[in-house]
Design a protein around this motif. Structure first.
Motif, PDB file in Angstrom:
ATOM      1  N   MET A  57      -5.460   5.345  10.396  1.00 20.14           N
ATOM      2  CA  MET A  57      -5.647   6.752  10.059  1.00 20.14           C
ATOM      3  C   MET A  57      -4.339   7.519   9.852  1.00 20.14           C
ATOM      4  N   VAL A  58      -3.260   7.114  10.520  1.00 19.19           N
ATOM      5  CA  VAL A  58      -1.992   7.830  10.410  1.00 19.19           C
ATOM      6  C   VAL A  58      -1.011   7.082   9.518  1.00 19.19           C
ATOM      7  N   LEU A  59      -0.926   5.768   9.678  1.00 22.27           N
ATOM      8  CA  LEU A  59       0.025   4.990   8.895  1.00 22.27           C
ATOM      9  C   LEU A  59      -0.242   5.041   7.387  1.00 22.27           C
ATOM     10  N   PRO A  60      -1.487   4.868   6.901  1.00 20.95           N
ATOM     11  CA  PRO A  60      -1.706   4.866   5.444  1.00 20.95           C
ATOM     12  C   PRO A  60      -1.225   6.125   4.724  1.00 20.95           C
ATOM     13  N   PRO A  61      -1.563   7.347   5.182  1.00 16.35           N
ATOM     14  CA  PRO A  61      -1.071   8.518   4.433  1.00 16.35           C
ATOM     15  C   PRO A  61       0.443   8.658   4.463  1.00 16.35           C
ATOM     16  N   LEU A  62       1.086   8.284   5.578  1.00 20.95           N
ATOM     17  CA  LEU A  62       2.540   8.375   5.630  1.00 20.95           C
ATOM     18  C   LEU A  62       3.184   7.363   4.684  1.00 20.95           C
ATOM     19  N   LEU A 186      -0.463 -11.890  -0.035  1.00 22.93           N
ATOM     20  CA  LEU A 186      -1.074 -11.990  -1.355  1.00 22.93           C
ATOM     21  C   LEU A 186      -2.364 -11.184  -1.423  1.00 22.93           C
ATOM     22  N   GLY A 187      -3.127 -11.173  -0.324  1.00 30.17           N
ATOM     23  CA  GLY A 187      -4.370 -10.401  -0.308  1.00 30.17           C
ATOM     24  C   GLY A 187      -4.119  -8.918  -0.428  1.00 30.17           C
ATOM     25  N   GLY A 188      -3.120  -8.414   0.309  1.00 32.35           N
ATOM     26  CA  GLY A 188      -2.809  -6.990   0.225  1.00 32.35           C
ATOM     27  C   GLY A 188      -2.316  -6.594  -1.149  1.00 32.35           C
ATOM     28  N   VAL A 189      -1.417  -7.406  -1.716  1.00 37.36           N
ATOM     29  CA  VAL A 189      -0.918  -7.113  -3.059  1.00 37.36           C
ATOM     30  C   VAL A 189      -2.049  -7.183  -4.080  1.00 37.36           C
ATOM     31  N   ALA A 190      -2.935  -8.187  -3.942  1.00 40.86           N
ATOM     32  CA  ALA A 190      -4.036  -8.337  -4.891  1.00 40.86           C
ATOM     33  C   ALA A 190      -4.972  -7.137  -4.853  1.00 40.86           C
ATOM     34  N   VAL A 191      -5.308  -6.661  -3.655  1.00 37.68           N
ATOM     35  CA  VAL A 191      -6.176  -5.486  -3.546  1.00 37.68           C
ATOM     36  C   VAL A 191      -5.502  -4.280  -4.185  1.00 37.68           C
ATOM     37  N   GLY A 192      -4.196  -4.127  -3.948  1.00 46.95           N
ATOM     38  CA  GLY A 192      -3.475  -3.013  -4.567  1.00 46.95           C
ATOM     39  C   GLY A 192      -3.474  -3.095  -6.081  1.00 46.95           C
ATOM     40  N   LEU A 193      -3.283  -4.303  -6.618  1.00 51.16           N
ATOM     41  CA  LEU A 193      -3.282  -4.481  -8.070  1.00 51.16           C
ATOM     42  C   LEU A 193      -4.660  -4.212  -8.671  1.00 51.16           C
ATOM     43  N   VAL A 194      -5.700  -4.595  -7.950  1.00 50.62           N
ATOM     44  CA  VAL A 194      -7.061  -4.353  -8.446  1.00 50.62           C
ATOM     45  C   VAL A 194      -7.391  -2.872  -8.448  1.00 50.62           C
ATOM     46  N   LEU A 195      -6.924  -2.142  -7.436  1.00 50.58           N
ATOM     47  CA  LEU A 195      -7.300  -0.733  -7.291  1.00 50.58           C
ATOM     48  C   LEU A 195      -6.463   0.212  -8.137  1.00 50.58           C
ATOM     49  N   MET A 196      -5.217  -0.128  -8.406  1.00 49.80           N
ATOM     50  CA  MET A 196      -4.294   0.879  -8.929  1.00 49.80           C
ATOM     51  C   MET A 196      -4.678   1.387 -10.318  1.00 49.80           C
ATOM     52  N   VAL A 197      -5.109   0.521 -11.210  1.00 49.00           N
ATOM     53  CA  VAL A 197      -5.439   0.970 -12.564  1.00 49.00           C
ATOM     54  C   VAL A 197      -6.715   1.817 -12.582  1.00 49.00           C
ATOM     55  N   SER A 216      -7.005  11.891  -4.205  1.00 47.00           N
ATOM     56  CA  SER A 216      -5.657  11.548  -3.765  1.00 47.00           C
ATOM     57  C   SER A 216      -5.589  11.381  -2.247  1.00 47.00           C
ATOM     58  N   LEU A 217      -6.290  12.239  -1.507  1.00 45.12           N
ATOM     59  CA  LEU A 217      -6.287  12.137  -0.049  1.00 45.12           C
ATOM     60  C   LEU A 217      -7.037  10.902   0.441  1.00 45.12           C
ATOM     61  N   LEU A 218      -8.032  10.459  -0.314  1.00 47.00           N
ATOM     62  CA  LEU A 218      -8.826   9.306   0.113  1.00 47.00           C
ATOM     63  C   LEU A 218      -8.186   7.971  -0.261  1.00 47.00           C
ATOM     64  N   ILE A 219      -7.316   7.974  -1.265  1.00 52.32           N
ATOM     65  CA  ILE A 219      -6.777   6.718  -1.797  1.00 52.32           C
ATOM     66  C   ILE A 219      -6.101   5.855  -0.731  1.00 52.32           C
ATOM     67  N   PRO A 220      -5.157   6.373   0.073  1.00 49.19           N
ATOM     68  CA  PRO A 220      -4.488   5.477   1.035  1.00 49.19           C
ATOM     69  C   PRO A 220      -5.442   4.879   2.060  1.00 49.19           C
ATOM     70  N   PHE A 221      -6.426   5.668   2.517  1.00 51.23           N
ATOM     71  CA  PHE A 221      -7.377   5.139   3.492  1.00 51.23           C
ATOM     72  C   PHE A 221      -8.259   4.059   2.872  1.00 51.23           C
ATOM     73  N   ALA A 222      -8.701   4.299   1.639  1.00 50.91           N
ATOM     74  CA  ALA A 222      -9.558   3.314   0.965  1.00 50.91           C
ATOM     75  C   ALA A 222      -8.797   2.020   0.705  1.00 50.91           C
ATOM     76  N   ALA A 223      -7.552   2.133   0.217  1.00 55.66           N
ATOM     77  CA  ALA A 223      -6.763   0.926  -0.064  1.00 55.66           C
ATOM     78  C   ALA A 223      -6.509   0.139   1.216  1.00 55.66           C
ATOM     79  N   TYR A 224      -6.166   0.827   2.273  1.00 59.87           N
ATOM     80  CA  TYR A 224      -5.896   0.150   3.547  1.00 59.87           C
ATOM     81  C   TYR A 224      -7.151  -0.537   4.078  1.00 59.87           C
ATOM     82  N   ALA A 225      -8.266   0.192   4.086  1.00 58.36           N
ATOM     83  CA  ALA A 225      -9.505  -0.360   4.649  1.00 58.36           C
ATOM     84  C   ALA A 225     -10.009  -1.548   3.847  1.00 58.36           C
ATOM     85  N   GLY A 234      -3.263  -4.240   4.691  1.00 57.57           N
ATOM     86  CA  GLY A 234      -3.538  -2.883   4.251  1.00 57.57           C
ATOM     87  C   GLY A 234      -2.276  -2.133   3.895  1.00 57.57           C
ATOM     88  N   VAL A 235      -1.177  -2.445   4.598  1.00 62.45           N
ATOM     89  CA  VAL A 235       0.097  -1.791   4.311  1.00 62.45           C
ATOM     90  C   VAL A 235       0.543  -2.076   2.884  1.00 62.45           C
TER      91      VAL A 235
END
Length: 531
Positions: A57-62, A186-197, A216-225, A234-235
């Motif tokens: 809850m705190v780390l993703p938005p920062l 690889l899993g974290g990077v893959a999820v980020g690549l899938v979500l970013m576009v 915009s406020l929901l994006i970091p929490f969704a990507a991490y989760a 998630g990082v």
């Protein structure tokens, strides 16, 4: 749920952070000190740093805010240095600190010592960016520190999980450790690549700025989760998405950017303030768990671990800077010879923070056989003292160190000249575009309005050049400074008239809000130019 302690934490920490801006001491240090003092005031609620709250809850938005403010191009240019620190150094520190603590603390199992090594290995993103902004580090060093702190949490969390698995009795061999690290990375990077576009597409196609900022406020929490659910980091998912969105933020409309910038600055300010205050507030809980340890004994352990952590970073940093140059002719040809000063600052700037404490508090209380986790309370205490030690000793001395080493800072005049050249090129393109548009009969405008467009364009062209010009001897302002001050004064006069007309019922509140919004946008533009 009692919300009063939370309100007190947020209100108190933000008040202290606001007051700290008027001092020469970095705000994180004052907040930590305030937390240490307040923690022993009678009647103050007990604040427990819950890893189930901090990590998701705190780390993703920062991280999201730090990555959005980072430069993808600069990070790519420093990729080797960032990777050697965020991955290489974090794993190196885990092993060396763990082995050293195993030797320092009698009877401490190596697996438990490696848990401590993984916990204190990563310099913290919040601490690094907060201190780097305040002390004015050279841009290259700031990029390296920010890049390291964005990625190293993923390395440390993975190393921590492997060490804990070994400590509680699960199989955690070298192959298992390597496999888990690859899957998480690889899993974290893959999820980020899938979500970013898709997320960027939504940001550019949603019409309502409020919807875009909610997204915009929901994006970091969704990507991490999502990354954690998929077994990835998630990082890394948050960082990948934020770097992409930040790199393409120019494609989002201006209203969204203005609102988003204001919202995220507020969120980051509140969270950073609360996080550093929380670090100090953990002192009674950490000290209360030491039990029968003698004061002199635990203080010796704390000093020894702190020194090992600091020394380990120096041992890694200098070879990481010079060995690649010795091994590669291409690197020697492409990059200037580094001095010893830059690596020294990078090594000294390894402040630990809330992530280390959050990971430490997530250490299980028992092993699989049912017994207590070995030396858990001591590990918590040593993590706490290491965090406090690096923040206070390194954070407090970093500004003086930079002044002592006389590192070359930013060349403001050269940067302003580059900005002026860029603005001149853009203004010429805009002028050609305006001429082409006005030549079309469908875009016919009365001459005064056409002249107004040209004057606005000319104003933008000249504004940066004027910052390089002479200074008014009476006010100390450049021509551009005076222009902005007078423009803000005129806007303030207009605002007073609009409010007076509303009070006399000549216009209603809805019209007043529309008129004030236009003035606010103009004043915001002037403020951003000044900042």
């Amino acid at each position: 749920m009692d919300v009063l302690p939370l309100l007190l934490l947020v209100a108190g920490s933000t008040a202290v952070a606001g007051a700290a801006r008027r001092t020469a001491v970095p705000a994180p240090l004052i907040l930590v000190t305030a937390g240490l003092i307040v923690s022993y005031i009678p009647g103050v609620p007990a604040y427990t740093l819950d890893p189930e709250v901090v990590l998701p809850m705190v780390l993703p938005p920062l991280l999201h805010m730090a990555a959005m403010d980072s430069s993808y191009l600069d990070l790519r240019a420093q990729l080797r240095s960032v990777a050697l620190l965020s991955v290489g150094y974090t794993l190196f520190a885990t092993l060396v600190v763990g082995w050293a603590v195993h030797l320092i603390v009698p009877d401490l199992p190596l697996t438990a010592a490696l848990v401590l090594g993984a916990v204190v290995a990563p310099p913290d993103a919040v601490a690094a960016t907060a201190v780097a902004r305040r002390v004015g580090l050279p841009s290259r060093i700031t990029t390296i520190l920010q890049g390291e702190s964005l990625v190293n949490d993923a390395t440390a969390i993975t190393a921590y999980r492997v060490a804990v698995a070994a400590a509680v009795g699960e199989s955690a061999g070298l192959l298992h450790a390597g496999t888990e690290f690859l899957v998480a990375s690889l899993g974290g990077v893959a999820v980020g690549l899938v979500l970013m576009v898709p997320l960027h597409w939504l940001r550019t196609h949603l019409r309502e700025p409020l919807f875009k900022n909610t997204l915009s406020l929901l994006i970091p929490f969704a990507a991490y989760a999502l990354a954690e659910y998929a077994g990835g980091s998630g990082v890394l998912a948050v960082v990948v998405v934020a770097l992409y969105l930040g790199h393409h933020s120019w494609q989002v409309d201006f209203a969204t950017r203005l609102q988003e910038d204001a919202v995220w600055k507020m969120v980051a300010f509140v969270l950073e303030s609360a996080v550093f205050a929380l670090i100090g507030l953990q002192l009674p809980l950490v000290v209360g768990g030491l039990g029968d340890y003698h004061v002199g004994q635990v203080l010796w352990y704390a000093v020894a671990v702190f020194l090992v952590v600091v020394a380990t970073r120096f041992v890694w940093t200098y070879p990481a800077v010079y060995l690649p140059r010795l091994a590669s002719r291409r690197i020697r040809a492409r990059e200037p010879d580094p001095t010893w000063k830059g690596p020294f600052v990078v090594a000294w700037a390894g402040m630990r923070g809330v992530v280390s404490l959050a990971i430490a508090f997530s250490i299980p209380h028992a092993v699989h056989e049912g017994g207590p986790f070995p030396y858990r309370n001591l590990i918590l205490f040593l993590t706490f003292t290491t965090v406090i030690g690096t923040l206070v000793v390194q954070g407090l001395t970093l500004p003086a160190l930079i002044r002592l080493l006389r590192l070359p800072g930013r060349d403001v005049r050269a940067e302003t000249l580059l900005e002026a050249q860029a603005q001149n090129a853009a203004s010429e393109a805009a002028e050609r575009r305006l001429d082409a548009l006005l030549a079309d009969p469908r875009n016919a405008l009365p001459q005064p309005l056409a002249d107004r467009l040209r004057s606005v364009l000319e104003r933008r062209r000249n504004a940066v050049w004027e910052r390089l010009g002479t200074v008014n001897p009476q006010t100390g302002e450049s021509v551009d400074d005076t222009y902005r001050r007078l423009a803000r004064s005129m806007i303030a006069s207009e605002r007073e008239v609009f409010v007076a007309l509303r009070d006399r019922r000549h216009i209603d509140d809805e019209m007043l809000r529309d008129l004030l919004r236009r003035l606010d946008l103009e004043e915001a533009a002037a403020y951003r130019e000044e900042g």
